[in-house]
Design an enzyme around this catalytic site. Structure first.
Site: not given
Length: 311
Positions: A10, A91-92, A116, A200, A249
């Site tokens: 993102q 991340s994503l 998610r 996170h 994560q």
């Protein structure tokens, strides 16, 4: 040549992204149409004509970025048939990497990251959480600033992106206190990020518990290309271990600096960033100046990357 593919997360999204690539290669729009079938809404229309605020909502951003990454990767595969040595995603982007490596189907991956996003959005009330980039301060001092700023609230390092660039996340007031503490410790800047959820950090634990249930319902297999995971900078073959890494994560830090260093140690000669923009390309170069790293997001950058691999 040993090369790796990385996928952005993102923050790389923008209205109109991949327009030029889609005009040159129908496969891009076809990929978005597949995603639309899985989600029952027109993702390409949102990406090309939607409002920025709608695209920046995490439950929209996540499927849009995963679809964009897979669309570019499919175009790449049509032009270059040698498998990468390693994959990684920020991340994503880790979900995009796992999808590209065959761990789960594209339709399942799109639905998974949309869910998610919804779980993350629901975990924290709007305006309660925040994320900020702390620039020009050592990792250890950023952690110290967070500790000083907590005052019974949550604020911790969320993304270790590169030397002198750490993103922190937590309760909004605590994040603002941490910015001020970081500046006192010598940070050049502290900038609040335009995100709708504090990813996170421990505020995501309720979302992680629900994500575990969703992941148990999805068919997952071993990757056909190893993926370096954010939480522990290692590769895994067992789907159950991959599942654990994805659950962790959500509330743990993204160790991107170490991920790039890991790629360099594996004698990777070129790192590609497949997806909109070139955020990771800039970060990767800061981590290791000797690492040849290129973005692929339009016909020109595709050409440059193919040339770099002698194709």
């Amino acid at each position: 040549m040993n090369y790796a593919i990385t996928f952005p997360g993102q923050g790389s999204q923008s209205v109109g992204m991949l327009k030029e690539l889609a005009e040159a290669f129908p496969l891009v729009k076809q990929t978005f149409e597949e995603a639309a079938d899985a989600l029952s809404f027109d993702l390409w229309k949102l990406v090309q004509e939607g409002h920025e605020s709608d695209l920046n909502r995490t439950d929209n951003t996540q499927p849009a970025m995963l679809t964009a990454g897979i669309a570019v990767a499919r175009v790449w595969k049509n032009h270059y048939n040698q498998q990468p040595t390693l994959l990684a995603g920020h991340s994503l982007g880790e979900y995009t990497a796992l999808c590209f490596s065959g761990v789960f189907s594209f339709a399942d991956a799109v639905k998974l990251v949309a869910t998610r996003g919804k779980l993350m959005q629901a975990a924290v009330s709007e305006g309660e959480g925040a994320m900020a980039a702390i620039l020009g301060l050592d990792d250890a001092l950023v952690a110290e600033a967070c500790k000083k700023a907590q005052q019974n609230e949550i604020v911790t390092p969320a993304n270790f992106n590169g030397p002198g660039q750490v993103v922190i996340a937590g309760h909004k007031n605590a994040v603002e206190r941490a910015i001020s503490e970081a500046k006192q410790l010598g940070a050049k800047r502290g900038v609040l990020l335009p995100v709708s959820v504090p990813a996170h950090c421990a505020l995501m634990k309720p979302a992680a518990e629900k994500l575990a249930i969703v992941l148990n319902e999805i068919k997952m297999v071993s990757p056909n290309v190893p993926v370096v995971h954010n939480v522990d900078v290692s590769t895994k073959t067992d789907p159950e271990e991959i599942k654990k890494a994805l659950i962790a994560q959500l509330s743990d830090s993204v160790r991107w600096t170490e991920t790039v260093q890991y790629l360099a140690k594996q004698e990777i000669e070129l790192v590609l960033e497949l997806g909109p923009g070139k955020v990771l390309t800039g970060i990767n170069k800061r981590v290791d100046k000797n690492l040849n790293t290129l973005p692929v997001f339009d016909p020109q950058t595709l050409e440059q990357a193919l040339k770099a691999l002698g194709a």
